[in-house]
Design an enzyme around this catalytic site. Structure first.
Site, short mmCIF file in Angstrom:
data_model
loop_
_atom_site.label_atom_id
_atom_site.label_comp_id
_atom_site.label_asym_id
_atom_site.label_seq_id
_atom_site.Cartn_x
_atom_site.Cartn_y
_atom_site.Cartn_z
N ASP A 152 -8.05 -4.99 1.93
CA ASP A 152 -6.80 -5.70 1.64
C ASP A 152 -6.82 -7.15 2.08
OD1 ASP A 152 -5.51 -3.33 0.67
OD2 ASP A 152 -5.18 -2.70 2.73
N ASP A 206 0.86 -1.18 0.00
CA ASP A 206 0.00 0.00 0.00
C ASP A 206 0.90 1.24 0.00
OD1 ASP A 206 -2.25 1.57 0.17
OD2 ASP A 206 -2.37 1.45 2.35
N GLU A 254 28.04 -40.78 11.88
CA GLU A 254 27.58 -41.85 12.77
C GLU A 254 27.16 -43.08 11.97
OE1 GLU A 254 24.45 -39.89 14.87
OE2 GLU A 254 25.75 -38.20 15.37
N ASP A 272 -3.75 -2.71 5.24
CA ASP A 272 -4.26 -2.25 6.53
C ASP A 272 -5.78 -2.31 6.58
OD1 ASP A 272 -4.72 -0.23 4.73
OD2 ASP A 272 -3.60 1.30 5.81
#
Length: 894
Positions: free
Chosen positions: A640, A329, A705, A636
């Site tokens: 949106d 925005d 290992e 916001d």
């Protein structure tokens, strides 16, 4: 087809909704409609319970594998192994739960309460009811400060009625409303001047309106539907770890089966062979991986909080590191959301106003040189007119200005204060008498004040309207008749300032002989003296330009999606440097005329979208994602929310963000700043870099290992390690350095690299070869120590296993320094640049000593104390992986 209420007049709406405009609905009508349409509220998604949130932490393939390994260990009565694995699984779940539960609580603290009641006319009487009970046809009254509770059509309003719609449309400035019908059939949401929408706020004036939509039938409800239709997707890391876990299981199955067959063919007892095979499976599975990933993400989240980013879901941190597009925005994110006067035109001169936003630092400049305002009477009079025709108020606190009222009017007061003109002082000399409020039809406002026995009308408004009503112009503190040339110069300057996306206001005044009995705008707002033009803009945040340059270097595209006008958006994009010569800008209307195929072809060239709707934002995000881009979408307003949820990483604003947007987001930026989003991406890249470091470390150690056990089995040696020793190394000796690698410092060049592709596996072919090579080196060292004690010193199997156990652990501790970089020498990076790793290595070594020298642990881990010679050989052999890898780095570099 939905009714287009903006095209109908009050009488038509009254007939459509069967309501008396003066008396409102009857109580019975209201009750019947409530039963038909339901309560005026959005249907909320069922919140996940804390228990469900905790259980969700176990929904991971590699966790299931660990649980299976624990069950097998329990079946074999290897209770220490079983309990250790279960403990690490539960620890991982607790860490993930705490972080996500804490994020939800943090968001709850950010929520704002909405107005619960509405003023309505029912049964011919004014009253207050719960907004929950509003129905279509209700007559509502609203005034400044009220939150609009339902979609409504304005039928009457005062002249200065305006509404802040930024949460719904993205429009940064309050919108003047009218009751007139609109002729157009298709009008963008932001331009429906006679409509009020749920979730918006009245900023000035009063109005009466008819409710035309409630609950899920409002524009807000449509957005809620879009949000609910978007499905959650796993992050790239979750997908890759799922694939990785399956790959590990397949590898384990093959190795375990092979060892089982070899040992059984050699004549081993079935139970012992099975136990050896399970030990190898324990060695192959990186038990600490889920916990270390979770802890690294959680610690990364804490660092992000310090950089103003609140993460709602742990895996979202890593997704940030993949971001290739940021759709942002404009207002408040790229800009300060503080209107700022940048230029004043008076008496043929254009003056510059320095300073950004509501900050006291700044001054008036001419030709970039500071000036004494008192010597420029026309400039001083223009600024005085702007102050005296102004309803806003300004206050000072902690070295900043705080504006109460319209942001545009506030910017005029700030500019005047930079010239030393304070409203309180001017109002003492020019006390208020009366006002003609701003009207969207007149495009002007007037305040009448008294001064030295005379009445003066101070006027401000649109330059083109004002010029037609100006007969004089201020010059040398004495008005003279305005000429055609004057008007041409003023119009030219206005066009020039407007082309830079500035909002331009003209100011003027008129001295009245007497105060009219009735204030009439047509009578007073003429025969004016032109004082000047004031140009303002919501300026970019100073730090954003650098952040966008950092994005460019990092291969991240910036896209602006705003509800503001196109020319304003393009001007800001040009100032910030992401609108190039071949770039395009589209309005929502222009975007709506493009097919999806046309948008796909053009989307790379469009960094600016203006006057867009929620549906448009969703299309833009999907168009980018269709191209394989990883999209971060900021927002916001509730408009949106669908796009924020659809994006790979949804970013909500913490200050101006609505509850709806925060709830669907992955991250909340607590300072609403674009630069904080870029900082979060940098942290995300660093976190993924560190995840790869400790995966590299864990797998190369586990390979050591596995090869130690596998090679010994192939050549007929006794098992060099027992299952509990392997588990100890995996969970403790490996775990602490791995965790320290997970919080390593972010590489200086992290934002100069191209974004990582989401298709890139966690383990690349090059990394797999490196892991195999380094694991082979560690295995060689462990077997060498075992052979030295068992075959040369002939000290017995338990002591030889202890030597192999110690060398395996210490070689891995030395190897942890190799994993800080696959190409840069640790001596160049610096051992002390990660002090946590130094402490982790020292602590792990101390734990290893405890296992070797404490009688209780000798019994549990089947170890014996080592002598001085054994330790000398162990340390010498253990350090070989560090020197070997350093030599390889130097050879590769050369």
């Amino acid at each position: 087809m939905p009714t287009k209420w903006w095209q109908l007049n009050a009488q038509q709406i009254s007939r459509e909704l069967k309501v008396d405009l003066s008396a409102g609905l009857t109580s019975k009508d209201a009750q019947d409609r409530f039963l038909k349409f339901g309560p005026n509220q959005l249907k909320e998604k069922k919140q996940i319970s804390p228990l469900a949130l905790f259980l969700e932490q176990f929904n991971d393939f590699i966790i299931w594998v660990l649980v299976a390994a624990a069950l097998v260990s329990g079946f074999l009565k290897e209770w220490v192994d079983a309990f250790a694995i279960i403990a690490i699984v539960i620890l991982n779940a607790i860490l993930g739960f705490i972080q996500e539960f804490r994020a939800e609580k943090s968001l709850a603290a950010l929520k704002k309460l909405s107005a619960p009641n509405s003023r309505v006319i029912r049964d011919g009487q004014r009253g207050i009811i719960s907004s929950h009970n509003l129905v279509p046809g209700d007559i509502v009254e609203v005034e400044a400060g009220d939150s609009i509770s339902a979609d409504s059509r304005v039928i009457w309003h005062t002249s200065n009625f305006s509404v802040q719609e930024s949460s719904l449309t993205g429009e940064s400035a309050p919108v003047a409303k009218t009751s007139y019908c609109l002729e157009e059939e298709d009008v963008p949401l932001a331009d429906r001047a006679n409509m009020l929408y749920m979730g918006t706020i009245v900023t000035s004036g009063k109005a009466r309106a008819i409710v035309v939509g409630t609950g899920m039938l409002t524009e807000l409800g449509k957005i809620a539907v879009m949000v609910q239709e978007i499905r959650h997707e796993d992050t790239p890391l979750q997908k890759k770890l799922e694939e990785f876990g399956k790959w590990i299981v397949y590898l384990c199955f093959i190795l375990v089966t092979l060892v089982f067959i070899l040992e059984w063919l050699r004549g081993g007892k079935l139970a012992e062979v099975f136990l050896t095979a399970v030990s190898l499976a324990v060695a192959a599975i990186p038990e600490g991986l889920p916990a270390v990933v979770t802890i690294a993400l959680a610690l990364g989240v804490q660092r992000m909080v310090r950089r103003n980013a609140l993460i709602r879901k742990l895996p979202s941190v890593e997704t940030l590191g993949c971001a290739t597009v940021i759709c942002s925005d404009k207002t408040g994110t790229l800009t300060k959301n503080e209107m700022t006067v940048q230029a004043v035109y008076a008496a043929g001169r254009l003056f510059k106003v320095s300073g950004i936003g509501y900050q006291p630092k700044g001054e008036i400049l001419f030709n970039d040189n500071p000036l004494d305002v008192d010597k420029y009477t026309e400039l001083k009079k223009a600024l005085s007119c702007a102050v005296l025709c102004n309803d806003a108020e300004i206050s000072h606190k902690d070295g900043a200005y705080y504006v109460a009222g319209d942001p545009t009017e506030g910017s005029l007061l700030v500019a005047a204060e930079k010239a030393g003109l304070k409203k309180t002082a001017l109002e003492k000399d020019f006390p208020f008498v009366d006002e003609i409020p701003f009207d969207s039809e007149r495009k002007q406002m007037t305040i009448i004040r008294q001064h030295k026995g005379r009445y003066i009308a101070f006027v401000k408004g649109a330059p083109d309207v004002m010029l037609d009503k100006c007969d004089f112009i201020e010059e040398n503190n004495d008005p003279r008749p305005i000429s055609v040339t004057d008007k041409e110069n003023i119009a030219k300057t206005n066009d020039e300032l407007a082309s830079r996306a500035m909002r331009v206001l003209a100011v003027g005044y008129r001295v009245l002989d007497t105060l009219p009995e009735k204030l009439d705008a047509a009578e007073i707002e003429n025969n004016l003296t032109f004082a000047g033009l004031l140009a303002m803009i919501d300026p970019p945040r100073p730090e954003v330009k650098e952040a966008i340059e950092k994005c460019f270097a990092a291969g991240i595209k910036t896209v602006m999606i705003t509800g503001d006008h196109k020319n304003t958006a393009v001007a800001i994009a040009k100032q910030l440097g992401f609108f190039k010569k071949d770039s395009l800008a589209l309005t929502g209307e222009e975007l709506g005329r493009l097919s999806d195929e046309e948008l796909d072809k053009l989307v790379e060239r469009i960094p600016v979208y203006a006057r867009v709707s929620p549906e448009h934002k969703l299309r833009i995000v999907r168009a980018w994602r269709k191209r394989g881009e990883v999209v971060a979408m900021t927002g916001d307003g509730v408009n949106d929310a669908p796009a924020v949820k659809e994006a790979d990483i949804g970013v909500a604003m913490g200050i101006t963000g609505t509850d709806v947007t925060k709830e669907v987001s992955d991250m909340v930026v607590t300072d609403d700043n674009f630069a904080s989003i870029v900082s979060a991406i940098e942290e995300g890249r660093g976190i993924y870099d560190n995840i790869k470091k400790f995966i590299h470390y864990l797998l190369s150690c586990n390979a050591g290992e596995i090869l130690t056990m596998f090679v010994a089995s192939l050549i007929g040696f006794p098992a060099p390690l027992v299952a509990i020793q392997i588990l100890w190394v995996n969970l403790v000796t490996d775990g602490l350095p791995a965790l320290a690698l997970g919080v390593d410092t972010v590489a200086p060049d992290i934002m100069r690299r191209a974004p990582r592709k989401t298709s890139e596996p966690v383990i690349t072919k090059k990394m797999a070869l490196l892991i195999l090579g380094q694991g082979s080196f560690i295995a060689f060292c462990s077997l060498a120590a075992f052979c030295f004690v068992y075959f040369l010193e002939k000290e017995g199997l338990a002591r030889a296993r202890t030597a192999a156990f110690v060398v395996l652990a210490c070689a891995q501790l030395f190897h942890s320094f190799n994993c800080r970089s696959v190409s840069v020498s640790i001596f160049k990076i610096g051992f002390l640049t990660n002090k946590k790793l130094i402490l982790a290595v020292l602590f792990s070594f101390a734990l290893q000593m405890m296992v070797v020298y404490t009688p209780f642990f000798n019994t549990v881990f089947k170890t014996e104390p080592l002598g001085a010679l054994d330790w000398f050989v162990a340390v010498a052999i253990s350090s070989l992986p560090l020197w070997g890898v350093e030599a390889i780095k130097k050879i590769w570099k050369e």
